[in-house]
Design a protein around this motif. Structure first.
Motif, PDB file in Angstrom:
ATOM      1  N   UNK A   1     -61.424  15.447  64.717  1.00  0.00           N
ATOM      2  CA  UNK A   1     -61.994  14.170  63.973  1.00  0.00           C
ATOM      3  C   UNK A   1     -60.601  13.292  63.592  1.00  0.00           C
ATOM      4  N   UNK A   2     -60.623  12.520  62.627  1.00  0.00           N
ATOM      5  CA  UNK A   2     -59.534  11.704  62.462  1.00  0.00           C
ATOM      6  C   UNK A   2     -58.428  12.489  62.143  1.00  0.00           C
ATOM      7  N   UNK A   3     -57.110  12.208  62.642  1.00  0.00           N
ATOM      8  CA  UNK A   3     -55.927  12.999  62.663  1.00  0.00           C
ATOM      9  C   UNK A   3     -54.696  11.987  62.862  1.00  0.00           C
ATOM     10  N   UNK A   4     -53.549  12.561  62.588  1.00  0.00           N
ATOM     11  CA  UNK A   4     -52.471  11.811  62.868  1.00  0.00           C
ATOM     12  C   UNK A   4     -51.179  12.718  63.565  1.00  0.00           C
ATOM     13  N   UNK A   5     -50.426  12.096  64.091  1.00  0.00           N
ATOM     14  CA  UNK A   5     -49.264  12.645  64.809  1.00  0.00           C
ATOM     15  C   UNK A   5     -48.056  11.888  64.397  1.00  0.00           C
ATOM     16  N   UNK A   6     -47.021  12.610  64.119  1.00  0.00           N
ATOM     17  CA  UNK A   6     -45.691  12.045  63.906  1.00  0.00           C
ATOM     18  C   UNK A   6     -44.751  13.080  64.809  1.00  0.00           C
TER      19      UNK A   6
END
Length: 344
Positions: free
Chosen positions: A198-203
């Protein structure tokens, strides 16, 4: 504008579609499951949120949006990715590109009313078209963040990043056209090193160091910057990147978006390819384009025609397509493949 607005609101209601905002190396993604409970449901205002994340496109920006639909090769020889990049002219798209951790105050623009007392901090990633932020009301995290304001998150002795990874605050990608918010945990030690579904982030610092505003495989016209993307359901890849039996409905749906919002020359290359296959032309007689985007469009087209031929059971046409692939799509060329963009 009415056509674009309708397209955006229709896809906001579609759980097959994903959304992202950010830049090359720092991105926030919103996905929803079929039947997942909604806490904000306003597709006419281009806004939707679940308990895991949310997306909002500013209605005032829709008239200025420049949509760019494209397909890109995948390193996996039977796949491709596709998306509609949501762009603005560069002068309208650029943000402050803060290089240091900066407190921005209460997040009055939060999608959910209950989040508007949370304190927003720009992480200071120097992004040209996105303020990549965390939002928190956690007292311990606030104390660490405020102590580190004015410093780079990447300083070796800066405790802010470890505190963020431990506390799992909301992440908020803010652009000139809207925002994506993620409420789930950050992929890291607490999640087994992988991002939750589902919703997630990548840095990704190694990508950020390139200074690029988007992947080299994203054909953004000069003078525009992509601020976000719509990722309609992919006909060969499921929402979690899993294999999916070819879905002709999803394929045809995106071809309509490509006709409306894609680059006319690459769309024409695919049309010429399909016409040549229909005539049973010899592949060596085809005027293979030398342009990178057009060459990739041709190879994607061959992969799609193979799936269509296998589904129809037309063995003669399948043999023809495979013959062409042997000439033009023998092996995956890293220079032409997408880096598995969000939405697969």
């Amino acid at each position: 504008m009415a056509e674009l607005a309708d397209m955006l609101s229709t896809h906001l209601k579609d759980p097959e579609a994903g959304w992202s905002m950010g830049t090359f190396g720092a991105i926030a993604e919103f996905h929803q499951d079929p039947g997942e409970a909604l806490v904000v449901d306003a597709p006419e205002m281009f806004c939707r949120a679940t308990e895991r994340g949310g997306v909002r496109i500013d209605p005032a920006c829709v008239a200025d949006l420049v949509p760019v639909a494209y397909e890109a090769l995948s390193p996996r020889a039977h796949r491709w990715s596709h998306a509609v990049a949501l762009c603005l002219p560069e002068g309208d798209a650029r943000r402050e590109a803060r290089a240091l951790l900066t407190e921005l105050g209460p997040d009055e623009g939060a999608i959910r009313p209950g989040d508007r007392h949370g304190i927003l901090f720009d992480m200071g990633l120097s992004l040209p078209q996105c303020d990549f932020c965390i939002r928190t009301e956690d007292i311990e995290l606030l104390e660490v963040m405020r102590r580190c304001v004015g410093r780079s998150l990447f300083e070796a002795d800066n405790p802010a990043m470890q505190a963020i990874l431990k506390a799992h605050p909301h992440r908020v990608a803010v652009t000139a056209i809207g925002r994506v918010e993620v409420y789930q945990k950050i992929g890291g030690p607490d999640t087994g090193g992988i991002s939750p579904p589902g919703p997630h982030t990548h840095v990704l610092p190694q990508l950020l160091r390139s200074g690029r505003t988007h992947s080299a495989n994203t054909p953004i016209p000069p003078g525009l910057l992509p601020l976000g993307s719509l990722h309609p359901g992919n006909p060969v890849v499921g929402p979690m990147g899993e294999e999916r039996a070819f879905d002709p409905h999803l394929h045809q749906r995106f071809q309509g978006l490509l006709e409306c919002y894609g680059n006319a020359s690459t769309v024409a290359v695919k049309a010429d390819l399909i016409a040549a296959l229909g005539r049973n032309d010899h592949p060596q007689n085809f005027a293979c384009p030398n342009d990178r985007s057009a060459r990739a469009a041709m190879r994607v087209g061959l992969r799609q025609q193979e799936h269509l031929a296998r589904q129809s059971g037309d063995e003669e046409y399948l043999a023809r397509v495979l013959g062409w692939r042997a000439v033009y799509d023998r092996a995956v060329d890293a220079a032409d493949t997408d880096d598995e963009a969000p939405g697969h």
